[in-house]
Design an enzyme around this catalytic site. Sequence first.
Site, mmCIF file in Angstrom:
data_model
loop_
_atom_site.group_PDB
_atom_site.id
_atom_site.type_symbol
_atom_site.label_atom_id
_atom_site.label_comp_id
_atom_site.label_asym_id
_atom_site.label_seq_id
_atom_site.Cartn_x
_atom_site.Cartn_y
_atom_site.Cartn_z
ATOM 1 N N GLU A 45 0.784 -1.414 0.235
ATOM 2 C CA GLU A 45 0.170 0.273 0.423
ATOM 3 C C GLU A 45 0.743 1.030 0.323
ATOM 4 O O GLU A 45 1.840 0.976 0.416
ATOM 5 C CB GLU A 45 -0.718 -0.038 1.344
ATOM 6 C CG GLU A 45 -2.112 -0.556 0.491
ATOM 7 C CD GLU A 45 -3.470 0.478 0.278
ATOM 8 O OE1 GLU A 45 -2.790 1.199 -0.039
ATOM 9 O OE2 GLU A 45 -4.583 0.545 0.637
ATOM 10 N N ASP A 46 0.313 2.339 -0.373
ATOM 11 C CA ASP A 46 0.804 3.507 -0.026
ATOM 12 C C ASP A 46 0.680 4.227 1.101
ATOM 13 O O ASP A 46 1.300 4.939 1.488
ATOM 14 C CB ASP A 46 0.125 4.507 -1.699
ATOM 15 C CG ASP A 46 -0.985 4.093 -1.504
ATOM 16 O OD1 ASP A 46 -2.066 4.301 -0.713
ATOM 17 O OD2 ASP A 46 -2.008 5.289 -2.512
ATOM 18 N N ASP A 53 -4.872 5.828 6.139
ATOM 19 C CA ASP A 53 -5.223 6.539 6.791
ATOM 20 C C ASP A 53 -6.333 6.118 7.386
ATOM 21 O O ASP A 53 -6.134 5.746 8.769
ATOM 22 C CB ASP A 53 -6.185 7.656 5.600
ATOM 23 C CG ASP A 53 -6.386 8.889 5.818
ATOM 24 O OD1 ASP A 53 -6.005 9.300 7.203
ATOM 25 O OD2 ASP A 53 -6.928 9.444 5.255
ATOM 26 N N PHE A 86 -3.142 15.620 4.346
ATOM 27 C CA PHE A 86 -3.358 14.728 3.353
ATOM 28 C C PHE A 86 -1.925 15.512 2.634
ATOM 29 O O PHE A 86 -1.710 16.301 2.267
ATOM 30 C CB PHE A 86 -4.378 16.065 2.289
ATOM 31 C CG PHE A 86 -4.668 14.877 0.931
ATOM 32 C CD1 PHE A 86 -5.529 14.200 1.367
ATOM 33 C CD2 PHE A 86 -4.301 14.910 -0.126
ATOM 34 C CE1 PHE A 86 -5.605 12.878 0.494
ATOM 35 C CE2 PHE A 86 -4.524 14.980 -1.450
ATOM 36 C CZ PHE A 86 -5.240 13.805 -0.960
ATOM 37 N N ARG A 110 1.005 12.665 -8.042
ATOM 38 C CA ARG A 110 1.203 11.459 -8.576
ATOM 39 C C ARG A 110 2.434 11.000 -8.882
ATOM 40 O O ARG A 110 3.912 10.341 -8.306
ATOM 41 C CB ARG A 110 0.722 10.254 -9.186
ATOM 42 C CG ARG A 110 -0.712 9.877 -8.143
ATOM 43 C CD ARG A 110 -1.726 8.903 -9.255
ATOM 44 N NE ARG A 110 -2.927 8.553 -9.634
ATOM 45 C CZ ARG A 110 -3.484 8.178 -8.366
ATOM 46 N NH1 ARG A 110 -2.519 7.828 -7.100
ATOM 47 N NH2 ARG A 110 -4.826 7.493 -8.026
HETATM 48 P P1 IMP Z 1 -8.121 4.414 4.268
HETATM 49 O O1 IMP Z 1 -9.011 3.729 3.767
HETATM 50 O O2 IMP Z 1 -8.588 6.146 4.515
HETATM 51 O O3 IMP Z 1 -6.924 4.153 4.887
HETATM 52 O O4 IMP Z 1 -7.335 5.047 2.592
HETATM 53 C C1 IMP Z 1 -6.923 4.289 1.553
HETATM 54 C C2 IMP Z 1 -7.015 5.453 0.031
HETATM 55 O O5 IMP Z 1 -7.066 6.757 0.334
HETATM 56 C C3 IMP Z 1 -5.455 5.428 0.649
HETATM 57 O O6 IMP Z 1 -4.608 3.868 -0.183
HETATM 58 C C4 IMP Z 1 -4.709 6.369 -0.587
HETATM 59 O O7 IMP Z 1 -5.586 5.661 -1.863
HETATM 60 C C5 IMP Z 1 -6.217 7.500 -0.307
HETATM 61 N N1 IMP Z 1 -5.439 8.185 0.834
HETATM 62 C C6 IMP Z 1 -5.230 8.422 1.974
HETATM 63 N N2 IMP Z 1 -5.117 9.084 2.540
HETATM 64 C C7 IMP Z 1 -4.295 9.876 1.406
HETATM 65 C C8 IMP Z 1 -3.437 11.692 1.752
HETATM 66 O O8 IMP Z 1 -2.718 11.855 2.168
HETATM 67 N N3 IMP Z 1 -2.700 11.555 0.064
HETATM 68 C C9 IMP Z 1 -3.892 11.005 -0.768
HETATM 69 N N4 IMP Z 1 -4.350 10.252 -1.053
HETATM 70 C C10 IMP Z 1 -4.648 9.489 0.143
HETATM 71 MG MG MG Z 2 -4.000 3.503 -1.793
#
Ligand code: IMP
Ligand code: MG
Length: 188
Positions: free
Chosen positions: A107-108, A111, A160, A173
């Site tokens: 994963e990148d 959050d 963010f 990106r």
């Molecule tokens: P989560 O479900 O909240 O953990 O986030 C899922 C997805 O949201 C990540 O895999 C990212 O693709 C995107 N995401 C979450 N935080 C960020 C951020 O700070 N910048 C850009 N994309 C984000």
């Molecule tokens: Mg992602």
Amino acid sequence: MYRAVNEIDMGAELEKVLITKAEIDAKLLELAAEIDRDYAGKDLLIVGVLKGAVMVMADLARALSSRVTMDWMAVSSYGAGTKSSGVVRILKDLDTDIAGRDVLIVEDIIDSGLTLSWLISNLGSRGPASLEVCTLLRKPEAAKVEIDVKYTGFDIPNEFVVGYGLDYAEKYRNLPFVGTLAPHVYGG
Ligand code: IMP
Ligand code: MG
């Protein structure tokens, strides 16, 4: 090697660089060494979550000294904004049958952790021999969910971020670093 977008090109759009390319490279080498050691003698499948994990997958895979296979999944959890919707849809499923396989999700960023916990239960139900997670970035909110992340690159503040695969409205990106954007970019 290549002419990447730099901080100067970004001009007023960039607020600050949080993690440099050199820091990312060094961290991926460390993680790759751990993964090589932990999966020695195994037939590892690394699964990248599109599109954000493209850069991490490409660089992590090349830092590994073991031979692995690579597959991709695309899920959607965010719209064009910056808040998690909690709704996850599969846009592209794996090409690989993972039953009996050692699988590492790459994963990148984690959050809220909503996307990942959904992905873990989805892939977990397919009967892999093992299922672990590697993420480049993790935000504080992620600590609140019960996710066992085996490999974490950097814990970052609750901001963010963009770059190194991460987007805001599909932009940024291809930045080689991870940074934050100036408020005016979000129309704020
Ligand atoms: P989560 O479900 O909240 O953990 O986030 C899922 C997805 O949201 C990540 O895999 C990212 O693709 C995107 N995401 C979450 N935080 C960020 C951020 O700070 N910048 C850009 N994309 C984000
Ligand atoms: Mg992602």
